[in-house]
Design a protein around this motif. Sequence first.
Motif, mmCIF file in Angstrom:
data_model
loop_
_atom_site.group_PDB
_atom_site.id
_atom_site.type_symbol
_atom_site.label_atom_id
_atom_site.label_comp_id
_atom_site.label_asym_id
_atom_site.label_seq_id
_atom_site.Cartn_x
_atom_site.Cartn_y
_atom_site.Cartn_z
ATOM 1 N N ASN A 114 0.734 -1.231 -0.213
ATOM 2 C CA ASN A 114 -0.038 -0.042 0.006
ATOM 3 C C ASN A 114 0.688 1.155 -0.093
ATOM 4 O O ASN A 114 0.200 2.246 0.054
ATOM 5 C CB ASN A 114 -0.912 0.053 1.174
ATOM 6 N N THR A 115 2.074 1.311 0.017
ATOM 7 C CA THR A 115 3.028 2.315 -0.110
ATOM 8 C C THR A 115 3.130 2.936 -1.572
ATOM 9 O O THR A 115 3.410 4.124 -1.546
ATOM 10 C CB THR A 115 4.359 1.857 0.300
ATOM 11 N N VAL A 116 2.924 2.010 -2.469
ATOM 12 C CA VAL A 116 3.006 2.815 -3.728
ATOM 13 C C VAL A 116 2.336 3.790 -4.142
ATOM 14 O O VAL A 116 2.457 4.876 -4.904
ATOM 15 C CB VAL A 116 2.864 1.636 -4.940
ATOM 16 N N ARG A 117 1.067 4.040 -3.482
ATOM 17 C CA ARG A 117 0.085 5.011 -3.766
ATOM 18 C C ARG A 117 0.550 6.505 -3.428
ATOM 19 O O ARG A 117 0.240 7.525 -4.105
ATOM 20 C CB ARG A 117 -1.091 4.665 -3.091
ATOM 21 N N TRP A 118 1.480 6.282 -2.461
ATOM 22 C CA TRP A 118 2.322 7.590 -2.124
ATOM 23 C C TRP A 118 3.306 7.873 -2.834
ATOM 24 O O TRP A 118 4.198 9.021 -2.730
ATOM 25 C CB TRP A 118 2.467 7.411 -0.731
ATOM 26 N N ASN A 119 4.189 6.815 -3.305
ATOM 27 C CA ASN A 119 5.330 7.202 -4.180
ATOM 28 C C ASN A 119 5.321 5.966 -4.911
ATOM 29 O O ASN A 119 5.864 4.937 -4.660
ATOM 30 C CB ASN A 119 6.545 7.301 -3.262
ATOM 31 N N PRO A 120 5.207 5.999 -6.516
ATOM 32 C CA PRO A 120 5.300 5.052 -7.326
ATOM 33 C C PRO A 120 6.695 4.184 -7.400
ATOM 34 O O PRO A 120 6.721 2.963 -7.663
ATOM 35 C CB PRO A 120 5.095 5.618 -8.575
ATOM 36 N N ASP A 121 7.723 5.020 -7.070
ATOM 37 C CA ASP A 121 9.190 4.427 -6.830
ATOM 38 C C ASP A 121 9.259 3.112 -5.831
ATOM 39 O O ASP A 121 10.165 2.480 -6.027
ATOM 40 C CB ASP A 121 10.364 5.577 -6.396
ATOM 41 N N ALA A 122 8.482 3.357 -4.773
ATOM 42 C CA ALA A 122 8.380 2.354 -3.764
ATOM 43 C C ALA A 122 8.389 0.828 -4.253
ATOM 44 O O ALA A 122 8.740 -0.067 -3.663
ATOM 45 C CB ALA A 122 7.284 2.644 -2.651
ATOM 46 N N GLN A 123 7.756 0.822 -5.535
ATOM 47 C CA GLN A 123 7.596 -0.739 -6.114
ATOM 48 C C GLN A 123 8.802 -1.372 -6.541
ATOM 49 O O GLN A 123 9.116 -2.397 -6.456
ATOM 50 C CB GLN A 123 6.838 -0.512 -7.397
ATOM 51 N N GLN A 124 10.065 -0.348 -6.766
ATOM 52 C CA GLN A 124 11.366 -0.735 -6.945
ATOM 53 C C GLN A 124 12.272 -0.928 -5.792
ATOM 54 O O GLN A 124 13.288 -1.368 -5.892
ATOM 55 C CB GLN A 124 11.904 0.180 -8.013
ATOM 56 N N TRP A 125 11.903 -0.514 -4.520
ATOM 57 C CA TRP A 125 12.599 -0.355 -3.376
ATOM 58 C C TRP A 125 12.939 -1.708 -3.132
ATOM 59 O O TRP A 125 12.220 -2.723 -2.998
ATOM 60 C CB TRP A 125 11.917 0.248 -2.391
ATOM 61 N N LYS A 126 14.278 -1.998 -2.569
ATOM 62 C CA LYS A 126 14.874 -3.250 -1.808
ATOM 63 C C LYS A 126 14.576 -3.105 -0.329
ATOM 64 O O LYS A 126 15.357 -2.657 0.505
ATOM 65 C CB LYS A 126 16.169 -3.262 -2.071
ATOM 66 N N TRP A 127 13.230 -3.419 -0.074
ATOM 67 C CA TRP A 127 12.889 -3.408 1.490
ATOM 68 C C TRP A 127 13.800 -4.330 2.411
ATOM 69 O O TRP A 127 13.717 -5.317 1.816
ATOM 70 C CB TRP A 127 11.140 -3.601 1.684
ATOM 71 N N GLN A 128 13.736 -3.847 3.604
ATOM 72 C CA GLN A 128 14.659 -4.612 4.647
ATOM 73 C C GLN A 128 13.989 -3.936 5.880
ATOM 74 O O GLN A 128 13.600 -2.848 6.003
ATOM 75 C CB GLN A 128 16.157 -4.249 4.651
ATOM 76 N N VAL A 129 13.659 -4.879 6.789
ATOM 77 C CA VAL A 129 13.039 -4.640 8.088
ATOM 78 C C VAL A 129 13.979 -5.399 9.239
ATOM 79 O O VAL A 129 14.236 -6.715 9.054
ATOM 80 C CB VAL A 129 11.709 -5.266 8.197
ATOM 81 N N ASN A 130 14.542 -4.871 10.007
ATOM 82 C CA ASN A 130 15.282 -5.493 11.053
ATOM 83 C C ASN A 130 15.201 -4.767 12.558
ATOM 84 O O ASN A 130 14.607 -3.725 12.619
ATOM 85 C CB ASN A 130 16.839 -5.040 10.612
ATOM 86 N N LEU A 131 15.626 -5.643 13.369
ATOM 87 C CA LEU A 131 15.369 -4.842 15.079
ATOM 88 C C LEU A 131 16.699 -4.965 15.822
ATOM 89 O O LEU A 131 17.551 -5.854 15.669
ATOM 90 C CB LEU A 131 14.602 -6.057 15.629
ATOM 91 N N LEU A 132 16.953 -3.793 16.316
ATOM 92 C CA LEU A 132 18.185 -3.604 17.222
ATOM 93 C C LEU A 132 17.873 -3.759 18.437
ATOM 94 O O LEU A 132 17.058 -3.118 19.159
ATOM 95 C CB LEU A 132 18.780 -2.170 16.609
ATOM 96 N N ARG A 133 18.649 -4.228 19.232
ATOM 97 C CA ARG A 133 18.686 -4.313 20.758
ATOM 98 C C ARG A 133 19.217 -3.003 21.419
ATOM 99 O O ARG A 133 20.425 -2.739 21.218
ATOM 100 C CB ARG A 133 19.624 -5.358 21.244
ATOM 101 N N SER A 134 18.322 -2.240 21.861
ATOM 102 C CA SER A 134 18.557 -0.940 22.290
ATOM 103 C C SER A 134 17.184 -0.317 23.179
ATOM 104 O O SER A 134 16.069 -0.598 22.997
ATOM 105 C CB SER A 134 18.963 -0.094 21.366
ATOM 106 N N ASP A 135 17.587 0.134 24.394
ATOM 107 C CA ASP A 135 16.665 0.739 25.114
ATOM 108 C C ASP A 135 15.878 2.029 24.632
ATOM 109 O O ASP A 135 15.089 2.467 25.091
ATOM 110 C CB ASP A 135 16.950 1.385 26.594
ATOM 111 N N GLU A 136 16.421 2.312 23.432
ATOM 112 C CA GLU A 136 15.840 3.753 22.954
ATOM 113 C C GLU A 136 14.598 3.478 22.274
ATOM 114 O O GLU A 136 14.428 2.526 21.637
ATOM 115 C CB GLU A 136 17.026 4.256 21.742
ATOM 116 N N VAL A 137 13.755 4.406 22.678
ATOM 117 C CA VAL A 137 12.280 4.250 22.005
ATOM 118 C C VAL A 137 12.279 5.097 20.604
ATOM 119 O O VAL A 137 12.030 6.246 20.381
ATOM 120 C CB VAL A 137 11.358 5.024 22.963
ATOM 121 N N ASN A 138 12.748 4.388 19.701
ATOM 122 C CA ASN A 138 12.852 4.850 18.364
ATOM 123 C C ASN A 138 12.750 3.706 17.318
ATOM 124 O O ASN A 138 12.603 2.649 17.633
ATOM 125 C CB ASN A 138 14.318 5.654 18.189
#
Length: 315
Positions: A114-138
């Motif tokens: 559902n991101t392409v509606r806001w930026n057509p280039d998102a269809q070509q993005w190399k998406w990555q999702v990771n989790l980092l161990r940190s107490d930071e709320v971010n």
Amino acid sequence: MNPIFKTRARTRRAAAVLALCASVCAPTHAARAQDDRPNQDQVVQDGIAVKPLNRNRIGSVWRDIAAPEQVVNEQSAQQYLALMSKARQEGALVPESDPQVRRLRAIARRIIPNTVRWNPDAQQWKWQVNLLRSDEVNAFCMPGGRVAFYTGIIDKLRLTDDEIAAVMGHEIAHALREHGRDRQSKATATGLASQLGGAALSAWLGVDVRGATNAAGQLLVLKFSRDEEREADLVGLDIAARSGYDPRAGIALWNKMAVLNQSGAPIELLSTHPGGGERIEQIESHMNVLLPLYARSKGTTVDRLPPYRSNVAQR
């Protein structure tokens, strides 16, 4: 010289200074006007109204200030890779087999289409999702769809899936709307306008006012940042709602943040982020267009939706 002629000369100099400042700042104000006024290119659909990305909105004079999108994406990829490599070396990169990583990636898989509606280039993005161990709320999303969450934001706020989707949608919205690149160009243009205007006014008045004009320029840049945060809130919840996540989670999220920030928050005028109360008010005022998206994704109607249920934030 006759006092009248002196007054007229000063008036002419003042007019020249104002014209100089206006010519430098004009792209920024023109951009604001262009974003606000209806135009034939604007696409309005159900949900939050889409304003087309206009990569030339800062005007031809400043068009080349920001780096080309391809360069930005390449730099982003290198920075993200370096960050993940360092986190792995330090034992801060949570492994792919971890349930929380799987949870984040499952939410992302529903959001990304559902991101392409806001930026057509998102269809070509190399998406990555990771989790980092940190107490930071971010959490963040770099250009090109490179997402990272910190364990602190999930654990300290005890986020539900809907609330994670609200955070993820917000961060992704910044990348989709190219806020970082846009902010860089506006900051450069505003800084130059402040320097030129300050120097000219100082010469005319005979008093050094460059500090004041620079401070005014910095406040203007902060306002740009707050405007981008407001847009990211709404765009992110639009994306989340279309993906089957309750947009009311945005309200719960900021209530939790308020509990966490009870020790005190920076004055809004001097902050890059709007106040939590203002954000909640904005989200509530757009719920009439967000909730129908969510109801539709669930195959029901708004009046049949159950109340939103959250958790209590840990303190």
